[in-house]
Structures are given as structure tokens and as C-alpha cells.
Design an enzyme around this catalytic site. Sequence first.
Site, short mmCIF file in Angstrom:
data_model
loop_
_atom_site.label_atom_id
_atom_site.label_comp_id
_atom_site.label_asym_id
_atom_site.label_seq_id
_atom_site.Cartn_x
_atom_site.Cartn_y
_atom_site.Cartn_z
N PHE B 49 0.86 -1.17 0.00
CA PHE B 49 0.00 0.00 0.00
C PHE B 49 0.90 1.23 0.00
O PHE B 49 1.77 1.36 0.87
CB PHE B 49 -0.91 -0.01 1.23
CG PHE B 49 -1.84 -1.19 1.29
CD1 PHE B 49 -3.14 -1.07 0.84
CD2 PHE B 49 -1.41 -2.43 1.76
CE1 PHE B 49 -4.01 -2.16 0.88
CE2 PHE B 49 -2.27 -3.53 1.82
CZ PHE B 49 -3.57 -3.39 1.37
N GLU B 50 0.68 2.15 -0.96
CA GLU B 50 1.64 3.23 -1.22
C GLU B 50 1.91 4.15 -0.04
O GLU B 50 2.92 4.84 0.00
CB GLU B 50 1.18 4.06 -2.42
CG GLU B 50 -0.13 4.78 -2.15
CD GLU B 50 -0.77 5.38 -3.40
OE1 GLU B 50 -0.26 5.17 -4.50
OE2 GLU B 50 -1.80 6.05 -3.23
N CYS B 51 1.01 4.19 0.93
CA CYS B 51 1.23 5.06 2.09
C CYS B 51 2.33 4.51 3.00
O CYS B 51 2.71 5.16 3.98
CB CYS B 51 -0.07 5.26 2.86
SG CYS B 51 -0.81 3.72 3.44
N THR B 81 6.86 5.48 1.94
CA THR B 81 6.42 5.33 0.55
C THR B 81 7.62 5.04 -0.35
O THR B 81 7.56 4.17 -1.23
CB THR B 81 5.72 6.64 0.11
OG1 THR B 81 4.57 6.83 0.95
CG2 THR B 81 5.29 6.60 -1.35
#
Lengths: 306, 261
Positions: B49-51, B81
Site C-alpha cells: 500500500f503506497e502510504c 512510501t
Amino acid sequence: MKKSKLMTLNKAIFQYVNDGDSIVMGSGLESMIPFAAAYELVRQQKKNLNLIAPISDILFDILIGAGLVLKITAAWSGNVSAGLGHNYRRSLEKGIPHRVQVEDHSNFTLGLALLAGSMGIPFLPTKTLLGTDLLRSNPRFKVEKSPFGDERFVYVPSLNPDVAILGVQRADEDGGCHFWGNLGLSQDAALASKKVILLAEEIVSKETISSDPNRVLLPSFKVTAVVHCPAFSHPSPMQGYYKRDHDFFHEYHQVTKQEAGFQDWLHKWVLTPSSHEDYIRLLGERVEQLRVKQRITAPEINYAFQ
Amino acid sequence: MEYTTEELMVVAAAREIQNHEVVFVGMRLPMLAFGVAKKLHAPNAVGFFECGIVRDEPSEELLYTMGDPPNIAGASWCTSTNHLMFLMQQGLIDIGFIGGAQIDKYGNVNTSYLGDINQPTVKLPGSGGAADIACLSKRLLVIMSHEKRRLVDKVDYITSPGFGSGQNWRKHSGLPRGGTSSLITNLAILKPDDETKELHIQSIHPGVSEDKVKDHTGWDIQISPNVSSTPPPTKEELDVLRSIDPRGFWTKRKQTGVKLQ
């Protein structure tokens, strides 16, 4: 004894954010976004800001609608769980309240720009964005051959923002802080920025922070101001303290479809409360409903040396 | 068993995830597709997940955003990230999922500007991590609504590149790998032709005619010689999906469940 960096939100924003500054807010993407500081920027009517973040949910949309923004340096601006950002659209499509400049990034190039800034170098190369129109709409990116061969790279120029406003779970008066959860670009932003304002859910002793140095986000000498600001992230979530206020984001999406609706929203939630404490009172029992009651703790670790 | 179009789309997307694959999970519907795949046929898939979150197990509660607290509790890694993007740039992501507003026949996605960049008719939110996923993952899966104004001959702006202007474009551009491997819409599943890289109709959803798919597509779309009918979601797939999204927030099953004042 060092001088305490603890101060009110009002004073920190007044003293350390100037008109025309570049400011990182919402570097963690969807969580721990410093909305309390954004509302205070509106109350103090700061002008011509350059907002920097990958994705900071509706924070950018609010500040664009409130007329504070000259430019956004961002990968995404909208309303994450509800849809497009109505103020962002009005600004770019109709010039209401005015047209903001956009420096287009992806999450990765913004991350590299801040990382390069934190490293003290002018750029970093990457394979991302090759062939995309971000290279057309953001002319600051350069595409060049590598000095080591024929491969082409996008060269991402560094960013050293004037101020990073970051949320943390706890801090001491000197700026030592503990952060847990996903980092997003928070650490890169903190290290790259000239000033760092911390909003902390709790103020704790220096001993508490130094008891667990691996959880520290940045060295305290990089911190300019510490603000004790419980629930600063509302409506975004904070790990271990508050859930996300989904309804608040969805209500915002509904009522801001028209510009007049946004002005009513801004008046109710930002301009009528004179402080963050007033805003929390206005939220009423909503805050208690969002508060995390459960505890999930990690086992102790041993830092002993004898 | 009755189901919504969104449920069919999520299930179709979930089926694209193979066991043991590393998946870059985008906003909204892709979060559900990852959950369904993990609980059924791909128990060893890993989610990025990019966060800044990596998960070996899907979260225990429905996610409205990937940064929601249930996605952090029990994660296998919370990081920056940049770290996740570094691993993707190395070539360690098998499949990435994104949504879009506009896509063209070569699978290029626009989520930035409709119309001219200096005077857009619609300003869309921008890339987020989508451009990175499209550039750097091995396969790109796109999920979006099938309308003539959205599936166009050429996008106004390439946010997330598919095959650019066709065969060899990615290589010429310097991209290391990848390309659009599937487009899942509310009417059909489109895949690129091996030679031309133009998207063609691979399977059509139950109850949808070939003409309808063509009428809703903005270019003269071809049909794969081995076109099939998209298998409807099984009871097992729907049960799992509904256990993840019980009120149908993302799959429009009932009211959204969100109170609006």
C-alpha cells in the site's frame, strides 16, 4: 536546561509560517494529516502558500477554496473516499477563487524530491514517469542519459520546503518525538525542510522519548516548535488514538458541491471556532465516538547494555 | 445468486491475482479485490500500500482509505512510501491495480486533465501512485466504468502509461517492463493483443451483448478470436466479498451506509 519549544498552535503558525512559504502538510498520505494547523492558517489568513504533499485528502481542497494557495506541488488532490475535490476543480476549471498553479508529481517523484532535499543533493534519477505527460505538464523534470551508459532516466529536482508541519503521537518539550504507523513521506519531508512544526497528541518526558530511540522520527535539533494539540488530525485517523471520521469527509463532499456551500462549511467549522479547542468543542460527542478504546500493544524490547 | 456489477468487477479483479504474487494495491475497489483474493485462491499474496504498508493478511475491517488504522494493525511492515517504490523500481511487484477516468485503446490511463492542461474542462485528482505503478510493475490491471467518453481512441493526457502508441513504445520510452494486462469494466474484460498491443474484448459479462460493448467504446474495438463469457461470481466469492464490505459501501449493494446530513 534547553529552552522549551512548546507553544500554542496560534503562536507556532504566527511565528514560523510566512506568506509565500512552501509548506509540507499531509506527508503521511491519508492518516495523521495536521488539519488543526490548516484551519489555523485560514484563521490567520496566510497568503500565497505553496502546499507540498503526495496526497493529503481534503486538506488541499479546503485551503484552495479558502484562497490561501498560490501553488500545489502534489501527486493527488481530491477527497479519498468520496471523489473529486470540488474546490480544486473550481479553481482549475473556472478560476474560483483564483487559479492555483500545479506542479505535477507522482507519489514516487515527490518522495524522491524530498529524499534528495534531505540528502543535500540537487536531484535523483528514476525510471518512473518515462513516457508520461507529467514530463510535459511539469517542465522541472529532465530526461537525460545516464553518465554510466545509454539508459535514460527522469531526473527529479530536490525540494527543501520552508516548513514541514507534522503530526506525531507524542513529543517532549525539546522536540524529541515518537511516531508509529505508516510513514508515507513524513521522515523525508522532516529531514528536508528548513523548519519543522510538530503537532503532538501527548507531551511526555524526555526520558520517555529516549527510552525508545528507534521510534524517533527525526533528531530534536531539527524541530522548531512543539504544539500540544490533541485530536489535531481530525477528521483523518491517528494510530492508537482516533479512528477516521468517514462521515465528515462525505458530508464535506456533499455540501461543497457549490461554492456557497463551501463558504458555509468554512464558516461553520473553521472561522467560527476561534481555536482548535473551540473546534473540538464544536465536534462534541463525535470526538468521544472516534476515540480508540481498545489497546493492542507490542511486547517490551530490551535496550540494556550491562 | 444476485450480485451488483461492482461485485462482479471486484471478483474479476481478484481472480487476476495469483498465489505468491506481490500486489501493489490502489485506492477504492482494488482494496476489496486484494482482500477477496487473499481469502480464497491467493492466500500467500503480499499487499503493498503506497502510504507505506505491507500486509501478509488483509485487514480485519473494511477500509475507506489504505491509511485507515485497521490496515496498520497487524501489518507485516510499516515503512516509507519511498521504500515500497524502490522495491517496485527493482522489479519486485508482479501486479498493480489502479482505477481511472479515461483510458485509450493502448491502455494508457488519464487521471489528471480532461481537455487542455492549461484550461481543463475537468481537473481530475492526478496520479497519486498510479503513474509509478503503471511504469514499474510487471502487469497493470485497470478497473473502470465502461462509457464511450471514458474509453477513447487517445487519452487527453497520459498519467499512467499502458502501451503508449503501440508495440515497442514502452521500450523506446525507457520503461523497464510492464504494460496494461487487463481492463475490467462494468461490461467486459479487455486485454491487449499480443502483436498490436491494442485492447480487444476478451470476455463479456453475463447479460451484456457484444453490440453494447462496442457501442460504449470510443474506438473500433476488435473481438478476441477466443472471446468468452465472464464467469459470474460464485457464492463463495460473494460471501467473502460481503464479509469484507458488509454494507456494500464500495460495491453499491444498498445505501452507502454513510450518514449524510
